[in-house]
Write an enzyme that holds these catalytic residues in place. Structure first.
Site, PDB file in Angstrom:
ATOM      1  CE  LYS A  70       0.647   2.032   3.272  1.00 27.67           C
ATOM      2  NZ  LYS A  70       1.926   2.676   3.775  1.00 27.67           N
ATOM      3  CE1 TYR A  86      -1.310   0.386   7.853  1.00 32.37           C
ATOM      4  CE2 TYR A  86      -0.181   2.395   7.183  1.00 32.37           C
ATOM      5  CZ  TYR A  86      -0.209   1.021   7.312  1.00 32.37           C
ATOM      6  OH  TYR A  86       0.862   0.272   6.899  1.00 32.37           O
TER       7      TYR A  86
END
Ligand code: NAD
Length: 373
Positions: free
Chosen positions: A136, A221
């Site tokens: 990511k 996140y």
């Protein structure tokens, strides 16, 4: 209005539900892991995450083993290969990378490179006939994400994004408790994520390599948690950015960005991302109580409270692997072995990047941006 692919919603919600042990496919009753069979991983990029975090996890895996390395530093590659038992034929550099196609030991390529390189190395891996696990954030743009998904699809290969928190016991337990209604009707989600970025020359602070600032790297996140904790997809965002552009670290990318997410059920999400302080917090508020994690998405040491404050601390049951990374690596291997879709596929990464693009647009244009389902 930003176009969001509805399919990603189903996959994302399904992923979280599965991770929470709820729904048709579930972690609680996974398809039995093929005993003993270990698929071979090639790690691309021997940096702080690839080398410092991922490579040491293979010893905890049941279905994954390290068979190859891709590095621009031959001495480092030799040293790491010797330490982890990678054979000479498994050592590659960025020039001869496409030669992985002729190495039958390699089943899965794990891309641990700066964000601007994710698309190229994912697409080349797919063309070489390998499945891909990519870190990511998936890529600097949704167009890159779409190209990555298309390349893997065309090659008939699986694509998973390195969202380790979907394999992390504290997050899974928080999702499970939210889904079974322990805090009643969910009303509000909040998350702050940040760390102090100290090195102005780091690729993270170069827009061409990172695609953006704190939001791409650490705020993602908070965004991903907002989606897996609520089990919903936002239908609008509103963002405000605060960056001291005279600070040499922030000439190209943002420091602080705060964004609201409006969810269809009426839940309001409030997320904060920054590169100038350490923060790691997740809070869900329902009409009967709250679920809180702090830290929430750490490598270790996460803590979870459920109730009205912090009087009831929860120790969750073990997750799907010896730790979040082993769970992630083995999940991908098992998906390949059993021909299943990973719970965090390319579409999950694309969905976050599309929302991030809308957050940046909102901050720039100082207006609410609706997301098309
Ligand atoms: P890093 O800078 O420590 O490592 C990057 C690696 O890429 C190095 O080995 C470097 O040599 C190599 N590289 C090849 N070409 C390069 C180039 N042109 N410029 C710079 N480096 C080049 O970065 P990292 O912290 O290991 O991050 C790598 C990826 O992992 C990123 O996508 C990051 O977001 C992700 N990450 C994920 C987590 C997580 O918890 N999931 C944590 C940290 C990093």
């Amino acid at each position: 209005m930003v176009d969001l692919n509805r399919r990603g919603l189903v996959l994302a919600a399904g992923g979280a539900m599965a991770a929470a042990g709820i729904g048709a496919s579930s972690w609680a009753a996974p398809v039995a892991a093929p005993s003993g069979r270990k698929l071979g991983y090639a790690i691309v990029g021997l940096g702080s995450y690839g080398l410092g975090v991922i490579i040491p996890q293979f010893k905890h895996c049941q279905n994954s083993r390290l068979v190859a390395l891709v590095s621009g530093d031959p001495a480092k590659a030799q040293r790491v290969a010797a330490e982890y038992g990678v054979p000479e034929r498994g050592i590659y550099n960025y020039q001869n990378y496409d030669g992985i196609r002729d190495n039958p030991d390699i089943d899965i390529v794990y891309v641990c490179l700066p964000v601007s390189m994710h698309a190229e190395y994912t697409i080349r891996a797919a063309k070489a006939g390998k499945h891909v696990l990519c870190e990511k954030p998936m890529a600097p743009s949704s167009a890159d994400c779409e190209a990555m998904i298309a390349a893997c699809k065309q090659a008939g290969k699986k694509l998973m994004i390195g969202y380790r928190c979907h394999f992390e016991p504290y997050n899974l337990e928080a999702i499970r408790r939210a889904r079974v209604g322990e805090i009643g009707k969910l009303r509000y989600f909040r998350s702050e994520h940040g760390f102090t970025a100290n090195n102005p020359s780091a690729w993270r602070l170069k827009k061409a390599m990172s695609g953006g600032g704190s939001l791409m790297d650490i705020g993602i996140y908070a965004l991903n948690a907002a989606r897996y904790m609520t089990g919903e997809e936002p239908n609008a965002v509103y963002a405000t950015e605060r960056t001291d552009r005279s600070d040499p670290r922030f000439r190209e990318v943002e420091d602080m960005i705060e964004f609201e997410l409006e969810f269809p059920s009426g839940v309001l999400g409030s997320c904060m991302s920054m590169y100038s302080a350490n923060q790691n917090h997740i809070l869900l508020m329902g009409d009967k109580g709250r679920i809180e994690l702090e830290p929430g998405t750490g490598y270790r040491g996460n803590r979870l409270w459920v109730g009205n404050g912090r009087e009831n601390e929860i120790t969750p049951p073990p997750g799907p692997g010896a730790n979040q990374w082993a769970g992630q690596l083995d999940h991908m291997a098992q998906c390949v072995l059993q021909d299943r879709q990973p719970i965090v596929p390319g579409e999950e990464g694309l969905r976050d990047i599309r929302i991030i693009e809308a957050v940046y647009q909102s901050a720039r244009e100082k207006r609410r941006i609706a997301l098309r389902a």
